[in-house]
Motif scaffolding. Structure first.
Motif, PDB file in Angstrom:
ATOM      1  N   GLU A  19       0.829  -1.212   0.000  1.00 44.02           N
ATOM      2  CA  GLU A  19       0.000   0.000   0.000  1.00 44.02           C
ATOM      3  C   GLU A  19       0.860   1.257   0.000  1.00 44.02           C
ATOM      4  OE1 GLU A  19      -3.507   2.241   2.596  1.00 44.02           O
ATOM      5  OE2 GLU A  19      -2.554   0.427   3.393  1.00 44.02           O
ATOM      6  N   LEU A  20       1.921   1.250   0.808  1.00 39.70           N
ATOM      7  CA  LEU A  20       2.792   2.421   0.884  1.00 39.70           C
ATOM      8  C   LEU A  20       3.503   2.668  -0.452  1.00 39.70           C
ATOM      9  CD1 LEU A  20       3.955   4.704   2.591  1.00 39.70           C
ATOM     10  CD2 LEU A  20       5.702   3.110   3.423  1.00 39.70           C
ATOM     11  N   CYS A  21       3.940   1.601  -1.111  1.00 35.72           N
ATOM     12  CA  CYS A  21       4.563   1.744  -2.435  1.00 35.72           C
ATOM     13  C   CYS A  21       3.584   2.383  -3.427  1.00 35.72           C
ATOM     14  CB  CYS A  21       5.011   0.376  -2.959  1.00 35.72           C
ATOM     15  SG  CYS A  21       6.500  -0.266  -2.176  1.00 35.72           S
ATOM     16  N   ARG A  22       2.333   1.953  -3.364  1.00 40.05           N
ATOM     17  CA  ARG A  22       1.321   2.508  -4.267  1.00 40.05           C
ATOM     18  C   ARG A  22       1.108   3.996  -4.002  1.00 40.05           C
ATOM     19  NH1 ARG A  22      -3.819   3.401  -3.341  1.00 40.05           N
ATOM     20  NH2 ARG A  22      -3.864   2.070  -1.496  1.00 40.05           N
ATOM     21  N   LEU A  23       1.021   4.368  -2.728  1.00 37.11           N
ATOM     22  CA  LEU A  23       0.808   5.772  -2.374  1.00 37.11           C
ATOM     23  C   LEU A  23       1.989   6.635  -2.814  1.00 37.11           C
ATOM     24  CD1 LEU A  23      -0.673   5.305   1.227  1.00 37.11           C
ATOM     25  CD2 LEU A  23      -1.927   5.967  -0.835  1.00 37.11           C
ATOM     26  N   LEU A  24       3.201   6.151  -2.575  1.00 39.11           N
ATOM     27  CA  LEU A  24       4.385   6.917  -2.958  1.00 39.11           C
ATOM     28  C   LEU A  24       4.519   7.016  -4.473  1.00 39.11           C
ATOM     29  CD1 LEU A  24       6.991   5.573  -0.350  1.00 39.11           C
ATOM     30  CD2 LEU A  24       5.935   7.840  -0.383  1.00 39.11           C
ATOM     31  N   ARG A  25       4.201   5.936  -5.169  1.00 40.31           N
ATOM     32  CA  ARG A  25       4.269   5.946  -6.630  1.00 40.31           C
ATOM     33  C   ARG A  25       3.313   6.988  -7.204  1.00 40.31           C
ATOM     34  NH1 ARG A  25       3.487   0.908  -7.417  1.00 40.31           N
ATOM     35  NH2 ARG A  25       1.230   1.023  -7.726  1.00 40.31           N
ATOM     36  N   ASN A  26       2.098   7.054  -6.659  1.00 37.95           N
ATOM     37  CA  ASN A  26       1.110   8.028  -7.139  1.00 37.95           C
ATOM     38  C   ASN A  26       1.569   9.462  -6.871  1.00 37.95           C
ATOM     39  OD1 ASN A  26      -0.510   5.932  -7.976  1.00 37.95           O
ATOM     40  ND2 ASN A  26      -1.840   5.985  -6.170  1.00 37.95           N
ATOM     41  N   LEU A  27       2.123   9.682  -5.678  1.00 40.50           N
ATOM     42  CA  LEU A  27       2.598  11.030  -5.342  1.00 40.50           C
ATOM     43  C   LEU A  27       3.794  11.423  -6.215  1.00 40.50           C
ATOM     44  CD1 LEU A  27       2.348  10.862  -1.447  1.00 40.50           C
ATOM     45  CD2 LEU A  27       0.946  12.267  -2.972  1.00 40.50           C
TER      46      LEU A  27
END
Length: 362
Positions: free
Chosen positions: A78-86
């Motif tokens: 989940e954290l990877c997804r959030l950082l990738r989007n940002l």
């Protein structure tokens, strides 16, 4: 700058730390990816103390306290997804990770997302948590592994920095700081001469804060009517505070906490370790004498004989409490030095200026 903060847990001193950065770096935009520990403090109750114009909150739903391969893997994904989007939105100039769980998963996620401008602030070395050596060894291994993922370790006290360096982990130090304002100290809220001698602490009631030791100290005074003990906060080890002269207030608003600290005679910390306690710094800013257990973090705050003292066990603490009680003039002088020390060494303006420079450098 656009600064991403990754926070687990989003409560207590860590929340106060992030809040101080956001409030004092108003020209930067802050994105806070946070976990939730409702049994400690709801995130909605914390968010309302943040400014509205330079901050965005994103819930990190998979994050949780305990170590679990399945749940931590889900939190990492989940954290990877959030950082990738940002990152795709060009919203990442620096990433600041707060606490050990965020530090480990966050550094791994940043490595996987090719984000190199990363800072990790432990806010309390986790490998000092337990009395069980095997658990502490496990935390040491996690910290060493986490450091291999990259990022800069920034400790909130010199003694915490030294603990990391002893592990062979490169670390620097920026002291925690708070807003120092003389007007916060109001004479009409200070202890009345006829009142009981009030000894206070403010913290989560958890193993790290050693409520069993606090209870042992208070129990000795249970037959002395002139002493009272107050624990501001709550937590899973509340049941260890059994002495009848202890009042547990639960969680209070910041103004209520400051008023209680201001009306007390002595601030007591029984912690097993600290990063650099915001509650103790609040006591300094309110010109209170402090009596702190000798541990990492605490020993950076006490100037022995000038603004308080340290102890290693209940017997020492009890003796020193009697000494303070019998010397009210000494308490006042030490309290004045506490206020001066807070302004000189733990001022939030200096803290945030150093972090701003570090965000730019990394």
């Amino acid at each position: 700058m656009k600064i991403v903060h990754v926070v687990e847990p989003f409560a207590s001193g860590i929340a106060a730390f992030v809040q101080s950065i956001v409030q004092n770096l108003r020209d930067d935009y802050h994105i806070i990816i946070h976990g939730e520990r409702e049994y400690v403090m709801r995130s909605t109750d914390i968010i309302k103390y943040f400014p509205e114009d330079n901050v965005q909150f994103i819930r990190w739903r998979s994050a949780q306290r305990s170590i679990s391969l399945v749940k931590d893997t889900a939190a990492l994904v989940e954290l990877c997804r959030l950082l990738r989007n940002l990152k795709a939105q060009q919203m990442v100039d620096a990433v600041h990770l707060h606490s050990s769980k965020s530090g480990f998963l966050g550094r791994l996620a940043c490595r996987m997302m090719n984000i190199t401008n990363v800072i990790y602030t432990p806010n309390g070395a986790p490998f000092l948590l337990s009395n069980i050596n095997a658990i502490n060894i496990l935390y040491k291994l996690f910290e060493k592994l986490g450091s291999s993922f990259g990022g800069k370790v920034v400790c909130s006290s010199l003694s915490e920095r030294d603990a990391y360096r002893k592990l062979g982990i490169k670390a620097m130090n920026i002291n925690n700081g708070i807003a120092v304002n003389v007007s916060r100290h109001s004479s009409n809220e200070t202890p009345a001469a006829s009142a009981k001698f009030r000894i206070i602490t403010c913290a989560r009631i958890v193993q790290q804060k050693n409520p069993a030791l606090f209870n042992a100290i208070a129990t000795y005074f249970k037959d002395f009517d002139q002493f009272e003990f107050v624990w501001v906060g709550d937590g899973e080890e509340r049941h260890l505070l059994t002495s009848p002269n202890i009042t547990i207030t639960g969680w209070l608003t910041q103004p209520e906490v400051l008023k209680l600290i201001n009306s007390s005679n002595l601030y007591l910390s029984t912690s097993q370790y600290e990063g650099l306690s915001f509650s103790v710094l609040e006591a300094l800013s309110l010109r209170k004498t402090v009596l702190l257990k000798d541990c990492i973090g605490n020993r950076d705050i006490v100037k022995k004989g000038l603004n308080g003292d340290m102890f290693t066990n209940a017997k020492e603490a009890i003796l020193k409490i009697f000494q303070f009680y019998n010397n009210p003039a000494m308490l006042r002088v030490m309290g004045e030095y506490s206020g001066w020390l807070c302004n000189e060494e733990f001022n939030v303006d200096a803290t945030c200026s150093l972090y701003r420079s570090l965000y730019q450098r990394v």
